[in-house]
Design an enzyme around this catalytic site. Structure first.
Site, PDB file in Angstrom:
ATOM      1  N   ASP A 115       0.833  -1.058  -0.056  1.00  0.00           N
ATOM      2  CA  ASP A 115      -0.019   0.153  -0.117  1.00  0.00           C
ATOM      3  C   ASP A 115       1.035   1.174  -0.077  1.00  0.00           C
ATOM      4  OD1 ASP A 115      -2.500   1.557   0.679  1.00  0.00           O
ATOM      5  OD2 ASP A 115      -1.606   1.874   2.492  1.00  0.00           O
ATOM      6  N   ASP A 168      -0.129   4.863   0.814  1.00  0.00           N
ATOM      7  CA  ASP A 168      -0.212   6.002   1.970  1.00  0.00           C
ATOM      8  C   ASP A 168      -0.499   5.544   3.195  1.00  0.00           C
ATOM      9  OD1 ASP A 168      -1.293   8.826   0.436  1.00  0.00           O
ATOM     10  OD2 ASP A 168      -2.098   7.050  -0.651  1.00  0.00           O
ATOM     11  N   ASP A 215      -1.778  -0.725   5.954  1.00  0.00           N
ATOM     12  CA  ASP A 215      -1.718  -0.192   7.396  1.00  0.00           C
ATOM     13  C   ASP A 215      -3.214   0.134   7.712  1.00  0.00           C
ATOM     14  OD1 ASP A 215      -2.317   3.523   6.869  1.00  0.00           O
ATOM     15  OD2 ASP A 215      -2.488   1.835   5.303  1.00  0.00           O
TER      16      ASP A 215
END
Length: 220
Positions: A7, A9, A169
């Protein structure tokens, strides 16, 4: 080939500062001033533009779903024009990427940021060339947590989708890996890091220097 897909961001880079600035530009346009703050709203920022607009409008007592939709393109334009003023790669991220590549893994990105903005950010940070693939929110007809963007990122990196792992995240990343039937590693150093253990990923990552060992343990 086994692949490690990241991922963007909140996983590879902390982009919350520039995202919050773009949202606040919208709120100023509405005559509300800056509503969202750093670091208090950093976790909200990493959940996307519409989430920031929703949170800010609710805080101001003017929430309107249609207004969120109307201002979303405005937010994207503001973000595009100032995408790298405050964003930075997490310590050790690129060293881990290079170590994984040296160990023979394919490496790519699967993000729910629009593809053009993800490409722009990675080029601005000077690291786009390190990743063999980049699949964004609008690359395909579906986005995470649908597993197909993850599979496509693995394929574009030259790998077997069944032999991949997702580093993320959020619950979106956790659900994506679960839907794909592959392991996930969730980082604990992002704004929502304290919430990651409750999602029961295959592994938690406190620092990037441990990632190659974690990946080898989970996918060989």
């Amino acid at each position: 080939m086994r692949t490690v897909i990241f991922d963007l961001d909140g996983t590879l880079a902390d982009t919350s500062g520039d995202l919050l600035a773009a949202a606040n530009a919208c709120f100023r346009h509405m005559g509300l001033g800056d509503i969202l703050t750093q670091p208090g709203d950093a976790a909200t920022a990493l959940r996307g533009g519409k989430m920031m607009l929703t949170a800010g409008m609710k805080r101001a007592g003017i929430y309107d779903p249609q207004k969120v939709e109307d201002y979303y393109p405005v937010l994207l334009e503001a973000y595009r024009d100032a995408i790298d003023h405050h964003s930075y790669l997490y310590p050790g991220a690129m060293e881990a990427v290079e170590a994984l590549k040296q160990a023979g893994y394919g490496v790519g990105i699967c993000t729910n940021k629009p593809e053009a903005l993800a490409e722009q950010l990675m080029r601005s940070l000077g690291v786009r060339q390190a990743f063999a693939s980049l699949v964004g929110a609008d690359t395909l007809a579906v986005r995470k947590p649908d597993p197909e963007p993850l599979f496509e990122a693995a394929r574009r990196a030259g790998g077997d989708p069944a032999r991949t792992i997702l580093i993320g995240d959020s619950d979106t990343d956790r659900n994506t890996s679960a839907n794909a039937g592959v392991p996930s590693v969730l980082v604990t150093f992002g704004p929502a890091g304290g919430d990651m253990a409750a999602l029961n990923p295959e592994a938690l990552l406190d620092r990037y220097e441990d990632l190659p060992e974690v990946v080898a343990r989970l996918i060989g």
